[in-house]
Design a protein around this motif. Structure first.
Motif, PDB file in Angstrom:
ATOM      1  N   SER A 728       0.824  -1.203   0.000  1.00  0.00           N
ATOM      2  CA  SER A 728       0.000   0.000   0.000  1.00  0.00           C
ATOM      3  C   SER A 728       0.860   1.257   0.000  1.00  0.00           C
ATOM      4  O   SER A 728       0.601   2.214  -0.745  1.00  0.00           O
ATOM      5  CB  SER A 728      -0.922  -0.008   1.213  1.00  0.00           C
ATOM      6  N   ASN A 729       1.906   1.263   0.859  1.00  0.00           N
ATOM      7  CA  ASN A 729       2.780   2.437   0.919  1.00  0.00           C
ATOM      8  C   ASN A 729       3.536   2.638  -0.396  1.00  0.00           C
ATOM      9  O   ASN A 729       3.721   3.771  -0.859  1.00  0.00           O
ATOM     10  CB  ASN A 729       3.775   2.290   2.080  1.00  0.00           C
ATOM     11  N   PHE A 730       3.978   1.514  -0.981  1.00  0.00           N
ATOM     12  CA  PHE A 730       4.666   1.629  -2.268  1.00  0.00           C
ATOM     13  C   PHE A 730       3.720   2.191  -3.332  1.00  0.00           C
ATOM     14  O   PHE A 730       4.108   3.042  -4.141  1.00  0.00           O
ATOM     15  CB  PHE A 730       5.204   0.263  -2.704  1.00  0.00           C
ATOM     16  N   GLY A 731       2.470   1.727  -3.311  1.00  0.00           N
ATOM     17  CA  GLY A 731       1.491   2.250  -4.258  1.00  0.00           C
ATOM     18  C   GLY A 731       1.264   3.738  -4.070  1.00  0.00           C
ATOM     19  O   GLY A 731       1.174   4.503  -5.055  1.00  0.00           O
ATOM     20  N   ASN A 732       1.202   4.174  -2.798  1.00  0.00           N
ATOM     21  CA  ASN A 732       1.018   5.601  -2.520  1.00  0.00           C
ATOM     22  C   ASN A 732       2.167   6.431  -3.075  1.00  0.00           C
ATOM     23  O   ASN A 732       1.964   7.473  -3.711  1.00  0.00           O
ATOM     24  CB  ASN A 732       0.921   5.826  -1.004  1.00  0.00           C
ATOM     25  N   VAL A 733       3.402   5.955  -2.825  1.00  0.00           N
ATOM     26  CA  VAL A 733       4.568   6.711  -3.283  1.00  0.00           C
ATOM     27  C   VAL A 733       4.617   6.741  -4.811  1.00  0.00           C
ATOM     28  O   VAL A 733       4.935   7.774  -5.416  1.00  0.00           O
ATOM     29  CB  VAL A 733       5.859   6.082  -2.702  1.00  0.00           C
ATOM     30  N   SER A 799      -3.018  -0.396  -6.593  1.00  0.00           N
ATOM     31  CA  SER A 799      -3.711   0.760  -5.999  1.00  0.00           C
ATOM     32  C   SER A 799      -3.382   2.038  -6.778  1.00  0.00           C
ATOM     33  O   SER A 799      -4.224   2.948  -6.896  1.00  0.00           O
ATOM     34  CB  SER A 799      -3.320   0.921  -4.529  1.00  0.00           C
ATOM     35  N   SER A 800      -2.163   2.110  -7.338  1.00  0.00           N
ATOM     36  CA  SER A 800      -1.787   3.309  -8.100  1.00  0.00           C
ATOM     37  C   SER A 800      -2.654   3.473  -9.344  1.00  0.00           C
ATOM     38  O   SER A 800      -2.953   4.598  -9.762  1.00  0.00           O
ATOM     39  CB  SER A 800      -0.304   3.230  -8.506  1.00  0.00           C
ATOM     40  N   VAL A 801      -3.058   2.359  -9.938  1.00  0.00           N
ATOM     41  CA  VAL A 801      -3.942   2.428 -11.111  1.00  0.00           C
ATOM     42  C   VAL A 801      -5.199   3.206 -10.759  1.00  0.00           C
ATOM     43  O   VAL A 801      -5.648   4.102 -11.504  1.00  0.00           O
ATOM     44  CB  VAL A 801      -4.288   1.012 -11.612  1.00  0.00           C
ATOM     45  N   PHE A 802      -5.796   2.902  -9.615  1.00  0.00           N
ATOM     46  CA  PHE A 802      -7.062   3.541  -9.234  1.00  0.00           C
ATOM     47  C   PHE A 802      -6.832   4.909  -8.605  1.00  0.00           C
ATOM     48  O   PHE A 802      -7.731   5.760  -8.638  1.00  0.00           O
ATOM     49  CB  PHE A 802      -7.839   2.611  -8.305  1.00  0.00           C
ATOM     50  N   ASP A 803      -5.605   5.154  -8.075  1.00  0.00           N
ATOM     51  CA  ASP A 803      -5.269   6.522  -7.655  1.00  0.00           C
ATOM     52  C   ASP A 803      -5.224   7.429  -8.885  1.00  0.00           C
ATOM     53  O   ASP A 803      -5.748   8.557  -8.867  1.00  0.00           O
ATOM     54  CB  ASP A 803      -3.897   6.541  -6.963  1.00  0.00           C
ATOM     55  N   ILE A 804      -4.611   6.958  -9.969  1.00  0.00           N
ATOM     56  CA  ILE A 804      -4.517   7.766 -11.194  1.00  0.00           C
ATOM     57  C   ILE A 804      -5.903   7.984 -11.805  1.00  0.00           C
ATOM     58  O   ILE A 804      -6.219   9.071 -12.315  1.00  0.00           O
ATOM     59  CB  ILE A 804      -3.557   7.087 -12.206  1.00  0.00           C
ATOM     60  N   VAL A 805      -6.767   6.949 -11.716  1.00  0.00           N
ATOM     61  CA  VAL A 805      -8.156   7.145 -12.166  1.00  0.00           C
ATOM     62  C   VAL A 805      -8.817   8.235 -11.348  1.00  0.00           C
ATOM     63  O   VAL A 805      -9.547   9.095 -11.882  1.00  0.00           O
ATOM     64  CB  VAL A 805      -8.939   5.818 -12.053  1.00  0.00           C
ATOM     65  N   THR A 806      -8.576   8.246 -10.027  1.00  0.00           N
ATOM     66  CA  THR A 806      -9.156   9.283  -9.157  1.00  0.00           C
ATOM     67  C   THR A 806      -8.620  10.659  -9.532  1.00  0.00           C
ATOM     68  O   THR A 806      -9.375  11.645  -9.560  1.00  0.00           O
ATOM     69  CB  THR A 806      -8.821   8.977  -7.679  1.00  0.00           C
ATOM     70  N   PHE A 807      -7.293  10.741  -9.822  1.00  0.00           N
ATOM     71  CA  PHE A 807      -6.731  12.022 -10.264  1.00  0.00           C
ATOM     72  C   PHE A 807      -7.491  12.531 -11.495  1.00  0.00           C
ATOM     73  O   PHE A 807      -7.864  13.716 -11.582  1.00  0.00           O
ATOM     74  CB  PHE A 807      -5.239  11.869 -10.632  1.00  0.00           C
ATOM     75  N   GLU A 832     -10.392   8.527  -1.291  1.00  0.00           N
ATOM     76  CA  GLU A 832     -10.163   7.309  -2.093  1.00  0.00           C
ATOM     77  C   GLU A 832      -8.935   6.545  -1.611  1.00  0.00           C
ATOM     78  O   GLU A 832      -8.944   5.315  -1.504  1.00  0.00           O
ATOM     79  CB  GLU A 832      -9.994   7.704  -3.560  1.00  0.00           C
ATOM     80  N   GLY A 833      -7.857   7.270  -1.305  1.00  0.00           N
ATOM     81  CA  GLY A 833      -6.640   6.612  -0.837  1.00  0.00           C
ATOM     82  C   GLY A 833      -6.855   5.872   0.468  1.00  0.00           C
ATOM     83  O   GLY A 833      -6.374   4.743   0.656  1.00  0.00           O
ATOM     84  N   MET A 835      -9.739   4.721   1.594  1.00  0.00           N
ATOM     85  CA  MET A 835     -10.638   3.590   1.336  1.00  0.00           C
ATOM     86  C   MET A 835      -9.857   2.379   0.788  1.00  0.00           C
ATOM     87  O   MET A 835     -10.026   1.245   1.245  1.00  0.00           O
ATOM     88  CB  MET A 835     -11.738   3.976   0.331  1.00  0.00           C
ATOM     89  N   THR A 836      -9.013   2.645  -0.223  1.00  0.00           N
ATOM     90  CA  THR A 836      -8.273   1.518  -0.809  1.00  0.00           C
ATOM     91  C   THR A 836      -7.261   0.948   0.185  1.00  0.00           C
ATOM     92  O   THR A 836      -7.055  -0.269   0.260  1.00  0.00           O
ATOM     93  CB  THR A 836      -7.546   1.960  -2.090  1.00  0.00           C
ATOM     94  N   GLN A 837      -6.631   1.836   0.965  1.00  0.00           N
ATOM     95  CA  GLN A 837      -5.676   1.350   1.965  1.00  0.00           C
ATOM     96  C   GLN A 837      -6.369   0.484   3.016  1.00  0.00           C
ATOM     97  O   GLN A 837      -5.798  -0.501   3.488  1.00  0.00           O
ATOM     98  CB  GLN A 837      -4.978   2.530   2.652  1.00  0.00           C
ATOM     99  N   THR A 838      -7.568   0.875   3.395  1.00  0.00           N
ATOM    100  CA  THR A 838      -8.282   0.102   4.417  1.00  0.00           C
ATOM    101  C   THR A 838      -8.813  -1.203   3.827  1.00  0.00           C
ATOM    102  O   THR A 838      -8.778  -2.253   4.478  1.00  0.00           O
ATOM    103  CB  THR A 838      -9.451   0.927   4.981  1.00  0.00           C
TER     104      THR A 838
END
Length: 921
Positions: A728-733, A799-807, A832-833, A835-838
């Motif tokens: 999760s942390n790697f996806g966030n970074v 998770s980064s895929v859906f973070d970019i979709v959120t962006f 969103e971040g 939610m996905t992390q949880t």
């Protein structure tokens, strides 16, 4: 009164008060400066023991300031002040502050402290409080749990108290005796008295009285002895007791343990009696020197400690790469280096699994509490995970596989038929012998029906006894059934009994012992031995009633009447426990000093395939390469010395196994310390309990099987946290790097990252209490940093895929595409971040479909649901302004639902691909 008398009286007074040689020297080094001694202990100690052995008894007593009738109370008090108590200094209790430091100095805790200091210096108090709280909680939980376990172990040791019988004489007794002799008058003083004192109160010079069953309380020189046999097995591993004498018959002795008139602390008297003077106490004893060698050897990092450190440094190196990268990208693209630095620091905190120390500690503490209910005291929390990783368990036979209680299995004649006469003769022999009744005698005497039938008190009279010794390996009693004859009954080892027999009993008749009959006898006893029975032969002969005294010379011309055979049967729980351990991937290897035939029989009965048994003598001639092959190919090792056990354990570790060792003797301490997990019992000697990581209140393999399962559950829950946090942390970074490169403002403020991180971490506090899928506890589990790194690379970008979709949604759908609207953008990604992390907690906690095929613990479900609710409340509620967030449009939430559904489906698909390719755990 003349001057010479005054001098003699004064000298006696000085000796009685202990004011003489005790103040000048307590050891005797001058007479043995050139003596060759063993290198296993400090030369000074060996020299003093050799000197004491070679000294004349009167001279030795004088050097020690003692007296044949013992010390006075005043002398004892003065000596105790000088030499201290007679206790072995094992691993000294660690001061609370040093224990606290050891609980704190993990790579993660040190890193988190550094981040907390930097946050404080940059006036980021929220981050300081959050990070500091994580460190304090993890250290406090570990410190409290381990301290509690050590207190419980110390209470166990305090429950065992031993005493010694010593001679004490009255003050001034020497003066009065000298005056009475000189003036030829009768002067009465209190005679020396026998006193039971705690072993800890003994001092050099004490006169100790020893008898069968006594533990030797200190290193002592024997002054007088009668048929004294001492078991030194706990010290040397010798299977048979050795005879000790008051005189030293051989002066060319290099090893102190071979001194025939010295007895050592920690050994015990098997038979006979003796009077001895204490030479050394406490840490100055031979036992004390061995204990110091064991405790001075620092334990190598266990598989658990090494694994945690590797994982820690993997994540720390990752942080040291990514944080500077974030700093540079944001500094160059935004131009505000101060803000970029704070953001990079937030990334560093986010990348660091700051909850790892607390999750690990609380998970281990929970395991320790559960094991304590199973009568297991965990001295080191790390040992719980080693339980789960253990794939080889080395254990002794007696008391672990077996009941440690001898039963009389058979009583047969020379032809192998059941015979009541044999049982009666054996009963009379055991009943009338006065030496220490061993386990075999106790087993015979348990047949109370024989006692009622024979009624020895009314029908027999004891005439004499020929005591047991380990040269003859037999003992005899002489009884008078009727006054017209005496009956000599002898029992002992088969070969020794055969050597004094010339006839055998066949029914009511006696026949000559021919070579053919001798072959038959040996065949019958060999069959009994192969069945795992210990065989004792019984013989007798009649003597005329005129004789009152008998000796070894009378043990000739006997008639062999049969055998009594004994068995230490296996515990009922052993076979199912071994099956359960095997089902969980734990290989059990038996390491025993016992007979190979008996060991093979027990192994067959409990379902353990013994195969070819390796003997200690064979191990002596093996190099490490050959031993490496042997320990893999064989599971049963017999007739081992302590050094053999330790070497086998070390070789198994070098072969890549996580090794557990279960032992309870002094001679087990090196192997206990060498193993990844040392297991002992509450009845073990102190040095074994000191070297162990876990103490069992019940010596049962079933308890170990439960510990293995609990250890694997503990590991599984720790691994869940590391995998979900790392990915999760790697996806966030990764998402931050993408956003920083293309978005003209910070995609999330440092405060947002820290709050998100805090909430996410809180959602994981229930992981120690989570359910674990059954398949995750079937096999041994180990840390694999490479696997965790690969897991990050596969699941982080999901998770980064859906973070970019959120962006894209926030930028194009809701118009958050400028610095004026950055708060809306940041609020959308914050929710969103989080939610996905949880959700990743539930997605990665199991290989199966979450909620349907594998249900989380209710507490974990409740905490994650609460955090998701809080995550939505913060931007939508009255606190939004405080956290620099703003309410989101209602149209955002249906889109959020679709994003989360897509995230769950893609993560589940990735789990299937990853598990098929690399395995899940």
């Amino acid at each position: 009164m003349n001057l010479s008398l005054l001098k003699e009286l004064f000298a006696s007074f000085v000796r009685s008060r202990g004011l003489g040689r005790h103040f000048r020297r307590l050891v005797m080094l001058d007479s043995v400066a050139s003596t060759t001694v063993s290198r296993e202990v400090p030369p000074a100690l060996a020299q003093t023991l050799v000197a004491a052995a070679q000294s004349d008894p009167d001279a030795l007593l004088q050097q020690l300031g003692s007296h044949p009738e013992g010390l006075t109370e005043a002398q004892v008090e003065q000596l105790r002040e000088r030499v201290g108590p007679n206790v072995i200094e094992q691993d000294k209790p660690v001061p609370w502050w040093l224990h606290l430091w050891r609980c704190y100095k993990t790579p993660f805790d040190l890193l988190l402290t550094l981040l907390a200091v930097i946050s404080y210096l940059t006036e980021d108090m929220k981050a300081t409080i959050v990070i500091g709280s994580m460190v304090v909680l993890s250290v406090a939980i570990r410190f409290w749990q381990e301290r509690k376990s050590h207190v419980a172990a110390d209470k166990l040791k305090a429950m065992v108290s031993n005493t010694a019988t010593v001679m004490r004489r009255s003050f001034g007794q020497d003066v009065v005796n000298t005056a009475a002799t000189y003036f030829d008058v009768q002067l009465h003083v209190k005679p020396p008295r026998r006193v039971e004192v705690p072993m800890a109160e003994l001092v050099p010079g004490d006169i100790v009285l020893l008898s069968a069953g006594d533990m030797i309380p200190a290193d002592c020189r024997i002054l007088s002895a009668k048929d004294l046999f001492v078991s030194q097995a706990a010290m040397t591993g010798e299977s048979l007791p050795v005879e000790k004498f008051a005189t030293l018959r051989s002066t060319d002795v290099g090893n102190p343990l071979e001194l025939e008139n010295i007895v050592f602390m920690g050994t015990n008297v098997v038979s006979g009696s003796a009077t001895a003077v204490v030479v050394h106490t406490g840490g100055r004893t031979y036992f004390g020197a061995l204990a110091q060698r064991v405790t001075a050897t620092s334990q190598a990092p266990t598989q658990f400690q090494a694994g945690v450190n590797k994982v820690a440094w993997l994540l720390i190196r990752f942080m040291f790469v990514m944080s500077p990268l974030v700093l540079l990208i944001n500094g160059f693209t935004k131009g505000n280096w101060t803000e970029a630095f704070l953001f990079a620091m937030s990334i560093a905190v986010g990348l660091t699994p700051e909850m790892l120390p607390m999750i690990v500690t609380s998970t281990l503490a929970k395991g320790a509490v559960l094991l304590s209910r199973q009568k297991v005291i965990v001295k080191r929390l790390d040992a719980i995970q080693n339980f789960g990783a253990m794939d080889v368990l080395c254990t002794d036979k007696t008391g672990t596989l077996t009941q440690d209680k001898i039963f009389l299995a058979r009583h047969i004649d020379v032809w192998g038929e059941e015979s009541d006469d044999v049982l009666e003769m054996a009963y009379l022999n055991s009943y009338y012998q006065t030496g220490l009744k061993n386990l075999l005698d106790v087993a015979v005497l348990e047949h109370t029906e024989v006692h009622k039938q024979l009624n020895p008190a009314a029908n027999y009279r004891k005439v004499d006894e020929i005591p047991f010794d380990f040269q003859r390996r037999r003992m005899s009693v002489v009884v008078s059934e009727r006054e017209d004859h005496h009956l000599l009954i002898c029992k002992g080892a088969v070969e020794e009994i055969l050597s004094i027999c010339n006839r055998v009993r066949h029914g009511e008749q006696d026949e000559p012992l021919t070579p053919e009959l001798l072959e038959r006898v040996r065949a019958v006893t060999a069959d009994l031995n192969e069945d795992g029975l210990r065989v004792v032969a019984v013989a007798c002969k009649e003597e005329p009633p005129q004789k009152d005294s008998y000796g070894v010379a009378d043990e000739q011309g006997l008639t062999l009447i049969g055998y009594v055979a004994f068995l230490d049967p296996p515990k009922e729980s052993t076979a199912p426990a071994l099956k359960a351990l095997a089902a969980h991937g734990v290989k059990v290897k038996v390491l025993t000093g016992d007979n190979d035939l008996v060991t093979a029989k027990i192994c067959r009965e409990v379902g353990l395939a013994a195969g070819a048994i390796v003997l200690g003598a064979a191990i002596e001639g093996m190099d490490d390469a050959e031993l490496a092959r042997v320990v893999e190919a064989h599971d049963v090792f017999a007739k081992l010395t302590p050094a053999h056990k330790d070497r086998i354990v070390r070789q198994l570790k070098r072969n890549g196994h996580v090794v557990g060792f279960m032992g309870d003797g002094i001679n087990d301490a090196p192997a206990l310390r060498s193993a990844d997990i040392g297991i002992s019992v509450d009845t073990a000697v102190d040095i074994a309990k000191e070297a162990a990581d876990i103490i069992l209140l019940e010596k049962s393999l079933l308890v170990l099987e439960e510990g293995v399962v609990e250890g694997r559950k503990t590991f599984a829950n720790m691994l869940k946290y590391i995998k979900m946090t790392a990915s999760s942390n790697f996806g966030n970074v990764f998402s931050v790097l993408v956003a920083s490169a293309f978005i003209p403002f910070l995609p999330m403020l440092p405060m947002h990252l820290l709050v998100q991180n805090l909430l996410y971490d809180f959602s994981q506090t229930a992981i120690p209490f989570d359910n674990v899928d059954e398949e995750l506890v079937k096999d041994p589990q180990r840390w694999n940093p490479a696997d965790i790194g690969r897991f990050m690379l596969f699941f982080g970008p999901v998770s980064s895929v859906f973070d970019i979709v959120t962006f894209a949604v926030m930028w194009f759908v809701f118009g958050a595409n400028s610095a004026e609207h950055q708060t809306l953008f940041q609020s959308g990604w914050f929710v969103e971040g989080l939610m996905t992390q949880t959700l990743v907690v539930h997605m990665i906690r199991t290989r199966k479909i979450p909620f349907l095929q594998s249900r989380p613990a209710p507490l974990l479900l409740a905490t994650t649901a609460a955090i998701m609710a809080i995550g939505i409340f913060l931007p939508m509620g009255p606190l939004a302004h405080y956290f620099k967030l703003q309410p989101l449009p209602l149209a955002y939430f249906p889109i959020l639902g679709l994003i989360l559904l897509g995230y769950m489906l893609l993560t589940q698909a990735m789990k299937g691909f990853y598990a098929r390719r690399f395995g899940w755990q």
